[in-house]
Design an enzyme around this catalytic site. Sequence first.
Site, PDB file in Angstrom:
ATOM      1  N   LYS A 178     -14.668 -50.645 -33.209  1.00 40.61           N
ATOM      2  CA  LYS A 178     -13.340 -50.452 -34.061  1.00 40.61           C
ATOM      3  C   LYS A 178     -13.648 -48.979 -34.633  1.00 40.61           C
ATOM      4  O   LYS A 178     -14.438 -48.651 -35.830  1.00 40.61           O
ATOM      5  CB  LYS A 178     -13.054 -51.350 -35.427  1.00 40.61           C
ATOM      6  N   GLU A 253     -25.602 -48.075 -41.301  1.00 47.77           N
ATOM      7  CA  GLU A 253     -25.819 -46.689 -41.689  1.00 47.77           C
ATOM      8  C   GLU A 253     -24.691 -45.774 -42.524  1.00 47.77           C
ATOM      9  O   GLU A 253     -23.494 -45.899 -42.353  1.00 47.77           O
ATOM     10  CB  GLU A 253     -25.778 -46.158 -40.249  1.00 47.77           C
ATOM     11  N   CYS A 287     -23.390 -37.031 -43.194  1.00 49.97           N
ATOM     12  CA  CYS A 287     -24.029 -37.854 -44.270  1.00 49.97           C
ATOM     13  C   CYS A 287     -25.436 -37.102 -44.530  1.00 49.97           C
ATOM     14  O   CYS A 287     -25.756 -37.570 -45.477  1.00 49.97           O
ATOM     15  CB  CYS A 287     -24.054 -39.172 -43.444  1.00 49.97           C
ATOM     16  N   GLU A 391     -21.279 -39.176 -53.773  1.00 49.00           N
ATOM     17  CA  GLU A 391     -21.380 -38.487 -52.360  1.00 49.00           C
ATOM     18  C   GLU A 391     -19.814 -37.955 -52.371  1.00 49.00           C
ATOM     19  O   GLU A 391     -18.819 -38.444 -52.205  1.00 49.00           O
ATOM     20  CB  GLU A 391     -21.340 -39.607 -51.377  1.00 49.00           C
TER      21      GLU A 391
HETATM   22  P1  NAD Z   1     -15.451 -45.851 -44.514  1.00 50.56           P
HETATM   23  O1  NAD Z   1     -16.754 -46.541 -44.882  1.00 50.56           O
HETATM   24  O2  NAD Z   1     -14.496 -45.498 -45.332  1.00 50.56           O
HETATM   25  O3  NAD Z   1     -15.079 -46.239 -43.123  1.00 50.56           O
HETATM   26  C1  NAD Z   1     -15.836 -46.495 -42.106  1.00 50.56           C
HETATM   27  C2  NAD Z   1     -15.303 -47.604 -41.175  1.00 50.56           C
HETATM   28  O4  NAD Z   1     -15.006 -48.888 -41.943  1.00 50.56           O
HETATM   29  C3  NAD Z   1     -13.879 -47.099 -40.758  1.00 50.56           C
HETATM   30  O5  NAD Z   1     -13.804 -47.506 -39.364  1.00 50.56           O
HETATM   31  C4  NAD Z   1     -13.139 -48.150 -41.499  1.00 50.56           C
HETATM   32  O6  NAD Z   1     -11.665 -48.417 -41.014  1.00 50.56           O
HETATM   33  C5  NAD Z   1     -13.815 -49.354 -41.454  1.00 50.56           C
HETATM   34  N1  NAD Z   1     -13.518 -50.362 -42.784  1.00 50.56           N
HETATM   35  C6  NAD Z   1     -13.101 -49.674 -44.037  1.00 50.56           C
HETATM   36  N2  NAD Z   1     -12.880 -50.945 -44.866  1.00 50.56           N
HETATM   37  C7  NAD Z   1     -13.560 -52.037 -44.146  1.00 50.56           C
HETATM   38  C8  NAD Z   1     -13.824 -53.203 -44.547  1.00 50.56           C
HETATM   39  N3  NAD Z   1     -13.348 -53.930 -45.540  1.00 50.56           N
HETATM   40  N4  NAD Z   1     -14.481 -54.024 -43.503  1.00 50.56           N
HETATM   41  C9  NAD Z   1     -14.779 -53.600 -42.227  1.00 50.56           C
HETATM   42  N5  NAD Z   1     -14.377 -52.339 -42.085  1.00 50.56           N
HETATM   43  C10 NAD Z   1     -13.896 -51.448 -42.983  1.00 50.56           C
HETATM   44  O7  NAD Z   1     -16.308 -44.364 -44.308  1.00 50.56           O
HETATM   45  P2  NAD Z   1     -15.359 -43.006 -43.657  1.00 50.56           P
HETATM   46  O8  NAD Z   1     -14.894 -42.442 -44.876  1.00 50.56           O
HETATM   47  O9  NAD Z   1     -14.663 -43.493 -42.491  1.00 50.56           O
HETATM   48  O10 NAD Z   1     -16.720 -41.966 -43.405  1.00 50.56           O
HETATM   49  C11 NAD Z   1     -17.281 -41.413 -44.332  1.00 50.56           C
HETATM   50  C12 NAD Z   1     -18.858 -42.340 -44.766  1.00 50.56           C
HETATM   51  O11 NAD Z   1     -19.555 -42.381 -43.416  1.00 50.56           O
HETATM   52  C13 NAD Z   1     -19.652 -41.307 -45.542  1.00 50.56           C
HETATM   53  O12 NAD Z   1     -20.126 -42.228 -46.658  1.00 50.56           O
HETATM   54  C14 NAD Z   1     -21.007 -41.034 -44.710  1.00 50.56           C
HETATM   55  O13 NAD Z   1     -21.928 -40.808 -45.615  1.00 50.56           O
HETATM   56  C15 NAD Z   1     -21.031 -42.463 -43.823  1.00 50.56           C
HETATM   57  N6  NAD Z   1     -21.814 -41.797 -42.728  1.00 50.56           N
HETATM   58  C16 NAD Z   1     -22.914 -42.163 -42.454  1.00 50.56           C
HETATM   59  C17 NAD Z   1     -23.679 -41.884 -41.489  1.00 50.56           C
HETATM   60  C18 NAD Z   1     -24.922 -42.383 -41.152  1.00 50.56           C
HETATM   61  O14 NAD Z   1     -25.680 -42.325 -40.079  1.00 50.56           O
HETATM   62  N7  NAD Z   1     -25.673 -43.251 -42.187  1.00 50.56           N
HETATM   63  C19 NAD Z   1     -22.941 -41.266 -40.468  1.00 50.56           C
HETATM   64  C20 NAD Z   1     -21.797 -40.671 -40.673  1.00 50.56           C
HETATM   65  C21 NAD Z   1     -21.010 -40.999 -41.576  1.00 50.56           C
END
Ligand code: NAD
Length: 503
Positions: A178, A253, A287, A391
Amino acid sequence: MDLTDFGAGAQYIAGRRSRGSGAPFQVVNPADGSVVEEFSLASTEQVDEAVAAGRAALPEWSGATPGARSEALTRLAAVLTDAAADLARVETAQTGKPIKLSTEFDVPGTVDNTAFFAGAARNLEGRAAGEYSGDHTSYVRREAIGVVGSISPWNYPLQMAAWKVLPAIAAGNTVVLKPAELTPLTSLMFARACTLAGIPDGVVNVVTGAGRDAGEHLVAHPDVAMVSFTGSTPVGRRVAELATATVKRTHLELGGKAPFVVFDDADLDAAVHGAVAASLINSGQDCTAATRAYVQRPLYDAFVAGVAELYAAIRLGDPLDPRTDLGPLVSFTHRDRVAGFVERARGYATVVTGGAAPAKGHDGTDLTRGAYYRPTLITGAAQDSEVVQGEIFGPILVVLPFDGDDEGLRLANDTPYGLAASAWTGNVHRSLRATRELAAGCVWVNDHIPIISEMPHGGYKSSGYGKDMSQYSLDEYTQVKHVMFDTTAVARKDWHRTVFGDR
Ligand code: NAD
């Protein structure tokens, strides 16, 4: 080879594109607010369908030889290479990232990862076999786990899809991915490329849906054996909670707030250039981006002046222009969130440069229709302030001074996150100490950002657990089985007396 048949819908289930039966949604180009694609999101019934497709494909795929899976991944690398220009263009359209980043980093990184996992697929091994009890032969099997539910973020949509899908399928699992609803297009292209590479239908499925319904439904699904999530720490916590009910393995992650520690013997020019690149890559929506620079007092003023000068020279503009250094943020909502951090910081810190949306780009083009934000340098913030601890995920660097080495390393470790960190010094003892003491899953010395397929990527502390890329990630998508054969053919075994009878 055209992978861009988005008109057929944003779901990819059992090797076919289909329309969602949920709410309508638009993918918007954040460079100018134009609509890139319109589609309907997945309903929870479509998530069920995708999981069923993954289950149906599992026996054949997990039973395929490692060599067959490896060949399929080798073909996938070739399909992705053929489609490189389209992948880069679509990635830029849905995220706003500069085309030079999509072309030189996102797409070749994905191809290299695919090639790596094609090799690694043949290298799954149990660690030991032998006669440990004297009366038995034991060995270890590494087996696929089942259907993996993967959830990815919007910042590097193609690479994140690859990081989630490749180790899972290399190990014989099937996947329901997803992607973030803002940026599903290159994940759909990746799934189509899998089919064109001969990976059987149902091995890689994509459901484009909202986190709260499609995402949660996938995580909680009883037929999903493992959840692999990349995203923010608060959502990661929710995923872990939901996964508990069915005792699923989770791979998380999460967010980061990487420190960039400059000791007083560092090469100042290298540190300044490194900080600018590492804080602005992907508009700071990375990230591992450098977000907090701790600079030892003797270099502090020169470092701040050097970064401010280079920030002012950054070319903001149309992301499709190969000269553009910095595109917009991923959405207007996110740009406003980033701006909110800076506006609140004005009350307790100094905004040295930036702190606003630009009206015009480097070549005079109007940027007011896009979600742009200037590179922003902040000083004078306290260690416990919001811009140092939270962040922000934008083109923002906070610089703080430190005196002794103890203080620099202590401040660097003083946030809940632990994804990445860097130390800048020419002194071997300082660098060795920093690599030991910085509490992060990746520590660079005299650089900050590069990643490679052979090495693991993943967090410490609230940045999560589990590794992406490398052999380590492959191991995480397998379960270990101990197999034990009796070698004696004796009916009455010696150990039975602990239950009945005497020696
Ligand atoms: P997010 O947590 O808002 O969303 C990530 C994913 O989770 C999306 O597909 C979203 O639709 C889904 N999601 C949202 N709510 C959910 C729920 N309740 N249940 C299941 N899925 C749900 O993150 P974002 O804004 O898309 O991305 C940015 C974040 O990702 C930042 O915090 C960044 O640091 C992190 N990130 C981490 C890494 C890593 O390798 N550690 C890499 C890239 C991004």
